[in-house]
Write a protein that holds these residues in place. Structure first.
Motif: not given
Length: 295
Positions: A214-229
């Motif tokens: 759950a920690g991985v599937v929470t953090a990874i998309p948030l980090l990907l989103f921040a990169t894309s933004a």
């Protein structure tokens, strides 16, 4: 190119998360939430250490602790995102994936309203029409179902307020997610150790792996989103963000076989129309700005 790819990956992960939470369906939503908080914090600590950002993030956290108003804002953000996670998990595992998708469909329009109220930004005609169309869709759903779609609205509002605070608070992506989970982790541990109906990590191996992940599937998309933004335009990000709720809607109808009758379809048509109006309105505004710069 990498910015677009990161955004697409982030929203695909968010869109299929209902499948992931269903794998922990026997675990109460409150316990899933607590594990999600704890393992997200652990994952952030590990990934920050691997990337050599520990000193940078620690310095930022110390700086925040010395500024009470900033710490209060981040604490409120932590509570909001925790509430959002709980409502989402509860809604999905209670068999209402379509309601979850509705929440994330109307989130951009809630953001517009929040910007109007808190940032004193004025609504354009297109934005006002989009909000009205979405409101009609929600009203149709409320009348049809006999109850106000509180889960969808709550998800949209909590995530919208969370995003507003993140917009106003000067904090890095790494530091932000780390301190948010750090603030909530003691409460999550106390709940699991003293109040949860199940002992800590006393499930089967498969369920324990899901909870740990759950920690991985929470953090990874948030980090990907921040990169894309940081790499692509807001308008492009606006288009891509509808991948998430669209995947949720498809899962709800075709995988989990939730009820989706003609009245619900009409209500969603008003919401989709609102999103179309909203997007076209922003494209026209962007076009006018570009022309003004050329002149």
């Amino acid at each position: 190119m990498w910015g677009i790819l990161a955004a697409v990956m982030a929203y695909i992960i968010w869109g299929v998360l209902p499948l992931y939470w269903k794998m922990a369906g026997d675990v109460p939503a409150s316990e899933i939430l607590a594990y999600r908080i704890i393992w997200s914090f652990v994952f952030m600590v590990v990934i920050i250490a691997i990337l050599g950002k520990t000193r940078e993030v620690w310095t930022e956290i110390i700086s925040i602790l010395k500024r009470p108003r900033l710490l209060l804002a981040i604490t409120i953000a932590s509570v909001l995102i925790t509430a959002n996670w709980f409502i989402f998990i509860f809604t999905v595992n209670d068999g209402h994936v379509i309601s979850a998708s509705l929440g994330y469909y109307i989130n951009p329009l809630v953001n517009v309203l929040l910007a109007t109220v808190f940032l004193k930004e004025k609504l354009s005609r297109g934005e006002a029409l989009a909000v009205l169309s979405a409101a009609i869709g929600v009203l149709i759903l409320a009348i049809h179902q006999g109850v106000f779609p509180w889960a969808a609205i709550s998800m949209a509002v909590t995530f919208g307020l969370y995003g507003l605070i993140k917009k106003l608070v000067p904090i890095s992506v790494w530091g932000g997610l780390t301190i948010e989970t750090l603030i909530m982790t003691p409460f999550a541990l106390i709940f699991l150790l003293f109040f949860a109906q199940d002992a800590f990590m006393k499930f089967g191996l498969d369920t324990n792996l899901v909870l740990f992940g759950a920690g991985v599937v929470t953090a990874i998309p948030l980090l990907l989103f921040a990169t894309s933004a940081k790499r692509i335009s807001y308008v492009m990000l606006g288009f891509i963000q509808y991948i998430g709720p669209t995947l949720m809607l498809i899962l709800g109808v075709f995988v989990f076989h939730e009820a989706f009758d003609s009245t619900q379809f009409i209500a969603f048509l008003f919401i989709w129309a609102a999103l179309l109006i909203f997007t076209i309105s922003h494209l026209l505004m962007l076009s006018k700005l570009k022309k003004a710069k050329l002149i």
